[in-house]
Motif scaffolding. Structure first.
Motif, PDB file in Angstrom:
ATOM      1  N   GLY A  39       0.676  -1.304  -0.032  1.00  0.00           N
ATOM      2  CA  GLY A  39       0.044  -0.182   0.036  1.00  0.00           C
ATOM      3  C   GLY A  39       0.814   1.305  -0.164  1.00  0.00           C
ATOM      4  N   SER A  40       2.134   1.112  -0.258  1.00  0.00           N
ATOM      5  CA  SER A  40       2.802   2.478  -0.338  1.00  0.00           C
ATOM      6  C   SER A  40       2.823   3.191  -1.688  1.00  0.00           C
ATOM      7  CB  SER A  40       4.504   1.902   0.139  1.00  0.00           C
ATOM      8  OG  SER A  40       5.029   1.211  -0.912  1.00  0.00           O
ATOM      9  N   CYS A  41       2.139   2.494  -2.273  1.00  0.00           N
ATOM     10  CA  CYS A  41       1.939   3.106  -3.634  1.00  0.00           C
ATOM     11  C   CYS A  41       0.504   2.878  -4.188  1.00  0.00           C
ATOM     12  CB  CYS A  41       2.792   2.476  -4.969  1.00  0.00           C
ATOM     13  SG  CYS A  41       4.581   2.821  -4.643  1.00  0.00           S
ATOM     14  N   ARG A  42      -0.126   3.904  -4.789  1.00  0.00           N
ATOM     15  CA  ARG A  42      -1.416   3.777  -5.401  1.00  0.00           C
ATOM     16  C   ARG A  42      -1.501   3.359  -6.688  1.00  0.00           C
ATOM     17  NH1 ARG A  42      -4.735   5.891  -1.190  1.00  0.00           N
ATOM     18  NH2 ARG A  42      -6.119   6.423  -2.756  1.00  0.00           N
ATOM     19  N   THR A  43      -0.659   3.586  -7.402  1.00  0.00           N
ATOM     20  CA  THR A  43      -0.772   3.417  -8.922  1.00  0.00           C
ATOM     21  C   THR A  43       0.427   2.821  -9.694  1.00  0.00           C
ATOM     22  OG1 THR A  43       0.192   5.604  -9.508  1.00  0.00           O
ATOM     23  CG2 THR A  43      -2.321   5.669  -9.194  1.00  0.00           C
ATOM     24  N   VAL A  44       0.221   2.283 -10.777  1.00  0.00           N
ATOM     25  CA  VAL A  44       1.357   1.483 -11.324  1.00  0.00           C
ATOM     26  C   VAL A  44       2.485   2.813 -11.560  1.00  0.00           C
ATOM     27  CG1 VAL A  44       2.183   0.249 -13.295  1.00  0.00           C
ATOM     28  CG2 VAL A  44       0.086  -0.526 -12.100  1.00  0.00           C
ATOM     29  N   LEU A 104       7.962  -3.376 -16.510  1.00  0.00           N
ATOM     30  CA  LEU A 104       6.637  -3.099 -16.390  1.00  0.00           C
ATOM     31  C   LEU A 104       5.914  -2.563 -17.532  1.00  0.00           C
ATOM     32  CD1 LEU A 104       6.891  -1.055 -13.027  1.00  0.00           C
ATOM     33  CD2 LEU A 104       6.784  -3.376 -13.278  1.00  0.00           C
ATOM     34  N   ALA A 105       6.316  -3.024 -18.702  1.00  0.00           N
ATOM     35  CA  ALA A 105       5.610  -2.669 -20.086  1.00  0.00           C
ATOM     36  C   ALA A 105       4.724  -3.643 -20.278  1.00  0.00           C
ATOM     37  CB  ALA A 105       6.855  -2.509 -21.012  1.00  0.00           C
ATOM     38  N   ARG A 133      -1.654  -5.504 -15.188  1.00  0.00           N
ATOM     39  CA  ARG A 133      -2.975  -6.068 -14.611  1.00  0.00           C
ATOM     40  C   ARG A 133      -2.699  -6.615 -13.371  1.00  0.00           C
ATOM     41  NH1 ARG A 133      -4.196  -9.916 -17.769  1.00  0.00           N
ATOM     42  NH2 ARG A 133      -3.795 -11.518 -16.419  1.00  0.00           N
ATOM     43  N   GLN A 134      -1.574  -7.465 -13.244  1.00  0.00           N
ATOM     44  CA  GLN A 134      -1.566  -8.040 -11.988  1.00  0.00           C
ATOM     45  C   GLN A 134      -1.042  -6.963 -10.813  1.00  0.00           C
ATOM     46  OE1 GLN A 134       1.601 -10.639 -13.246  1.00  0.00           O
ATOM     47  NE2 GLN A 134       0.362 -12.502 -13.572  1.00  0.00           N
ATOM     48  N   LEU A 135      -0.589  -6.205 -11.309  1.00  0.00           N
ATOM     49  CA  LEU A 135      -0.172  -4.878 -10.219  1.00  0.00           C
ATOM     50  C   LEU A 135      -1.524  -4.205  -9.937  1.00  0.00           C
ATOM     51  CD1 LEU A 135       3.302  -3.574 -11.422  1.00  0.00           C
ATOM     52  CD2 LEU A 135       3.089  -4.864  -9.453  1.00  0.00           C
ATOM     53  N   LYS A 136      -2.282  -3.731 -10.868  1.00  0.00           N
ATOM     54  CA  LYS A 136      -3.460  -3.048 -10.648  1.00  0.00           C
ATOM     55  C   LYS A 136      -4.455  -3.901  -9.787  1.00  0.00           C
ATOM     56  CE  LYS A 136      -3.370  -0.553 -14.767  1.00  0.00           C
ATOM     57  NZ  LYS A 136      -3.827  -0.234 -16.108  1.00  0.00           N
ATOM     58  N   GLU A 137      -4.471  -5.227  -9.902  1.00  0.00           N
ATOM     59  CA  GLU A 137      -5.333  -5.949  -9.106  1.00  0.00           C
ATOM     60  C   GLU A 137      -4.978  -6.171  -7.581  1.00  0.00           C
ATOM     61  OE1 GLU A 137      -4.929  -9.731 -11.168  1.00  0.00           O
ATOM     62  OE2 GLU A 137      -6.291  -9.383 -12.708  1.00  0.00           O
ATOM     63  N   ARG A 138      -3.303  -6.061  -7.418  1.00  0.00           N
ATOM     64  CA  ARG A 138      -3.009  -6.036  -5.926  1.00  0.00           C
ATOM     65  C   ARG A 138      -3.108  -4.656  -5.477  1.00  0.00           C
ATOM     66  NH1 ARG A 138      -0.843 -10.118  -8.576  1.00  0.00           N
ATOM     67  NH2 ARG A 138      -0.038 -11.967  -7.573  1.00  0.00           N
TER      68      ARG A 138
END
Length: 60
Positions: A17-22, A41-42, A48-53
């Protein structure tokens, strides 16, 4: 460093939770001077996986 790969660190940032977006994750990784951040990260799957988390962390 902490022994994590760029991808592993990206997931850690998303899950803590230390970051809010990719974009936040990308910026933090660059600040940490991680290798090939943009290349790692391209892909659409990793994004998608990062956004889900990120979404799961924000919902909790």
């Amino acid at each position: 460093m902490d022994g994590l790969t760029t991808i592993e660190r990206a997931f850690t940032l998303a899950e803590t939770g230390s970051c809010r977006t990719v974009a936040d994750i990308r910026s933090q990784l660059k600040k940490e001077q991680r290798d090939s951040v943009d290349a790692h990260l391209a892909g659409s799957v990793i994004q998608r996986q990062l956004k889900e988390r990120l979404t799961a962390k924000l919902a909790s």
